[in-house]
Design an enzyme around this catalytic site. Structure first.
Site, PDB file in Angstrom:
ATOM      1  N   GLN A  62       0.930  -1.134   0.000  1.00 42.36           N
ATOM      2  CA  GLN A  62       0.000   0.000   0.000  1.00 42.36           C
ATOM      3  C   GLN A  62       0.961   1.171   0.000  1.00 42.36           C
ATOM      4  OE1 GLN A  62      -1.608   2.888  -0.075  1.00 42.36           O
ATOM      5  NE2 GLN A  62      -1.302   3.072   2.121  1.00 42.36           N
ATOM      6  N   THR A 106      12.331   2.656   1.252  1.00 42.24           N
ATOM      7  CA  THR A 106      11.913   3.982   0.780  1.00 42.24           C
ATOM      8  C   THR A 106      12.585   5.145   1.497  1.00 42.24           C
ATOM      9  OG1 THR A 106      10.017   5.501   0.808  1.00 42.24           O
ATOM     10  CG2 THR A 106       9.912   3.676   2.327  1.00 42.24           C
ATOM     11  N   GLU A 108      11.062   7.574   2.464  1.00 36.66           N
ATOM     12  CA  GLU A 108      10.128   8.025   3.503  1.00 36.66           C
ATOM     13  C   GLU A 108      10.629   7.632   4.898  1.00 36.66           C
ATOM     14  OE1 GLU A 108       6.976   9.805   3.311  1.00 36.66           O
ATOM     15  OE2 GLU A 108       7.894  10.337   1.412  1.00 36.66           O
ATOM     16  N   TYR A 130       2.691   4.737   6.830  1.00 39.07           N
ATOM     17  CA  TYR A 130       3.374   4.043   5.730  1.00 39.07           C
ATOM     18  C   TYR A 130       4.857   3.860   6.057  1.00 39.07           C
ATOM     19  CZ  TYR A 130       5.829   3.681   1.236  1.00 39.07           C
ATOM     20  OH  TYR A 130       6.664   3.295   0.225  1.00 39.07           O
ATOM     21  N   LYS A 134       7.114   0.503   6.682  1.00 38.19           N
ATOM     22  CA  LYS A 134       8.267   0.217   5.828  1.00 38.19           C
ATOM     23  C   LYS A 134       9.552   0.061   6.662  1.00 38.19           C
ATOM     24  CE  LYS A 134       7.133   0.022   1.396  1.00 38.19           C
ATOM     25  NZ  LYS A 134       7.649  -0.997   0.452  1.00 38.19           N
TER      26      LYS A 134
HETATM   27  O1  G4F Z   1       3.781  12.039  -4.985  1.00 37.07           O
HETATM   28  P1  G4F Z   1       3.594  11.833  -3.529  1.00 37.07           P
HETATM   29  O2  G4F Z   1       2.259  11.359  -3.090  1.00 37.07           O
HETATM   30  O3  G4F Z   1       4.747  10.860  -3.081  1.00 37.07           O
HETATM   31  P2  G4F Z   1       5.415  10.546  -1.647  1.00 37.07           P
HETATM   32  O4  G4F Z   1       4.502  10.806  -0.524  1.00 37.07           O
HETATM   33  O5  G4F Z   1       6.742  11.248  -1.621  1.00 37.07           O
HETATM   34  O6  G4F Z   1       5.634   8.977  -1.734  1.00 37.07           O
HETATM   35  C1  G4F Z   1       6.093   8.304  -2.902  1.00 37.07           C
HETATM   36  O7  G4F Z   1       7.506   8.207  -2.901  1.00 37.07           O
HETATM   37  C2  G4F Z   1       8.070   7.418  -1.840  1.00 37.07           C
HETATM   38  C3  G4F Z   1       9.576   7.354  -2.058  1.00 37.07           C
HETATM   39  O8  G4F Z   1      10.162   8.445  -1.428  1.00 37.07           O
HETATM   40  C4  G4F Z   1       7.463   6.016  -1.843  1.00 37.07           C
HETATM   41  F1  G4F Z   1       7.944   5.315  -0.782  1.00 37.07           F
HETATM   42  C5  G4F Z   1       5.964   6.087  -1.756  1.00 37.07           C
HETATM   43  O9  G4F Z   1       5.414   4.778  -1.869  1.00 37.07           O
HETATM   44  C6  G4F Z   1       5.438   6.931  -2.924  1.00 37.07           C
HETATM   45  O10 G4F Z   1       5.729   6.291  -4.140  1.00 37.07           O
HETATM   46  O11 G4F Z   1       3.876  13.202  -2.720  1.00 37.07           O
HETATM   47  C7  G4F Z   1       5.070  13.942  -2.878  1.00 37.07           C
HETATM   48  C8  G4F Z   1       4.965  15.259  -2.156  1.00 37.07           C
HETATM   49  C9  G4F Z   1       4.426  15.157  -0.710  1.00 37.07           C
HETATM   50  O12 G4F Z   1       5.178  15.991   0.150  1.00 37.07           O
HETATM   51  C10 G4F Z   1       3.003  15.687  -0.798  1.00 37.07           C
HETATM   52  O13 G4F Z   1       2.547  16.325   0.396  1.00 37.07           O
HETATM   53  O14 G4F Z   1       4.012  16.066  -2.863  1.00 37.07           O
HETATM   54  C11 G4F Z   1       3.154  16.704  -1.925  1.00 37.07           C
HETATM   55  N1  G4F Z   1       1.892  17.009  -2.594  1.00 37.07           N
HETATM   56  C12 G4F Z   1       1.414  18.279  -2.789  1.00 37.07           C
HETATM   57  N2  G4F Z   1       0.204  18.206  -3.381  1.00 37.07           N
HETATM   58  C13 G4F Z   1       0.978  16.131  -3.058  1.00 37.07           C
HETATM   59  C14 G4F Z   1      -0.070  16.895  -3.564  1.00 37.07           C
HETATM   60  N3  G4F Z   1       0.986  14.774  -3.107  1.00 37.07           N
HETATM   61  C15 G4F Z   1      -0.090  14.162  -3.679  1.00 37.07           C
HETATM   62  N4  G4F Z   1      -0.099  12.805  -3.771  1.00 37.07           N
HETATM   63  N5  G4F Z   1      -1.163  14.874  -4.171  1.00 37.07           N
HETATM   64  C16 G4F Z   1      -1.207  16.249  -4.141  1.00 37.07           C
HETATM   65  O15 G4F Z   1      -2.154  16.873  -4.587  1.00 37.07           O
END
Ligand code: G4F
Length: 346
Positions: A62, A106, A108, A130, A134
């Site tokens: 997940q 990750t 994270e 998450y 992990k």
């Molecule tokens: O694209 P994200 O949802 O990725 P996040 O949370 O970094 O996690 C991804 O990368 C990790 C590796 O470092 C993996 F382990 C994990 O499974 C996944 O693939 O969010 C990136 C950043 C966050 O800080 C979030 O708060 O973008 C910011 N963000 C701003 N607006 C948003 C949004 N994220 C999402 N998903 N949607 C938004 O509208």
């Protein structure tokens, strides 16, 4: 498959088809799918026992950080205990001296970061359900390596993106929206924290590195990153530029907006990007920057193969084509409905 491997994947039963991203592989010789679930030990044992793999890549999870706040128990079951199920399945099938295992760890794990940039020595400070799950996966892999001498490694991967990235992760959400807005199929894009910083790389390059990790004499853990950092705002600016729209940022925090400064006349002066608190996380990881020196030195991996600008361009081009295709298909459907109604086609 390009390396000549026989590939076995596991899939979960669902009443809707979520196999779009592997559809191009189905039916190819050497590609096999099995029903199994990381929440179901017996199903994993059965697949491992029948396939008897040389290498296992555990990429199942997940994987959405924000969703882990809504479904923390499920996340822990799959992302933490699921790793034990894979390791134990390998032991139960007496493959522990033969089968090599890659665990998708990750960036994270660094969470509320204690140092920038982050390398293999940086302390972990997980900052979401998450990441906590992990962390268990990371340590149990280390434990099985030391306790049973198994060849198992964790790749501490920073964000890796591609044209196939899920549409709710921020990069793909942006590239798809930029393409839809440019082609008149969407009015506005709502995002959360625009100032969040990530080290974004190309998934294709990172998968090559996962494979390299399993080809070494000794198992070890590696940080995989580009060593270059950008904000969500910078990603959006570039993605819209590749879609033919120049954004101007106005305001701050929850009031910040991306206004169309140049581009198609119908869009100029309009607010195309706005902030919505719906996409804020209870705790957000805001400063990830990886130091891939060890992977470069020990694996000969090149962290700069696909640069940030190239990654954004690839993703936008793919979504521009996808949206144009959807538009054409929708037009054909509309025309067909009209022709049927008028009796032009029967
Ligand atoms: O694209 P994200 O949802 O990725 P996040 O949370 O970094 O996690 C991804 O990368 C990790 C590796 O470092 C993996 F382990 C994990 O499974 C996944 O693939 O969010 C990136 C950043 C966050 O800080 C979030 O708060 O973008 C910011 N963000 C701003 N607006 C948003 C949004 N994220 C999402 N998903 N949607 C938004 O509208």
């Amino acid at each position: 498959m390009e390396k000549g491997y026989e590939v076995h994947g596991i899939i979960r039963r669902s009443s809707v088809d979520f196999r779009e991203r592997i559809a191009h592989l189905e039916g190819r010789p050497g590609f096999h799918l099995h029903y199994a679930d990381l929440g179901d030990s017996m199903s994993i044992v059965k697949v491992v026992g029948s396939v008897r793999p040389d290498e296992i890549y555990n990429l199942a999870a997940q994987s959405h950080v924000q969703v882990s706040f809504d479904a923390p128990e499920f996340t822990a079951d799959v992302d933490a205990v699921g790793v034990i199920r894979v390791l134990e399945a390998v032991r139960a099938c007496h493959l522990e001296q033969h089968c090599r295992i890659y665990q998708a760890s990750t960036s994270e794990l660094y969470g509320k970061v204690e140092a920038v940039p982050q390398n293999e020595e940086t302390p972990f400070h997980p900052y979401s359900p998450y990441a906590v799950a992990k962390l268990y996966g990371y340590w149990i892999v280390k434990e099985y390596r030391e306790a049973y001498g198994m060849y198992c490694c964790s790749g501490i991967l920073f964000n890796h993106e591609s044209e196939r990235r899920g549409e709710t992760f921020v990069t793909r959400k942006i590239t798809l929206a930029a393409a839809r807005i440019a082609q008149g199929h969407q009015e506005k894009l709502f995002l959360g924290n625009l100032s969040s910083r990530r080290d974004w790389g190309y998934a294709r390059d990172y998968v090559e590195c996962m494979w390299l990790m399993l080809q070494q004499e000794q198992p070890d853990d590696y940080v995989i990153a580009t060593g270059v950092q950008h904000t969500v705002r910078e990603f959006a600016t570039l993605a819209f530029r590749y879609a033919g729209i120049e954004l101007r940022w106005e305001g701050e925090g929850a009031d910040e907006k991306g206004v169309c400064a140049a581009g198609p006349a119908r869009l100029v002066g309009k607010v195309l990007v706005a902030v919505s608190p719906d996409f804020y996380r209870p705790t957000d990881v805001v400063n990830l920057l990886g130091d891939p020196s060890k992977a470069r030195r020990c694996l000969g991996w090149n962290p700069s193969k696909t640069r940030f600008e190239e990654l954004v361009r690839l993703m936008v081009e793919s979504d521009m084509a996808k949206v144009a295709g959807e538009g054409a298909a929708a037009k054909i459907r509309t025309n067909l409905a009209e022709y049927l109604e008028k009796g032009i086609v029967k």
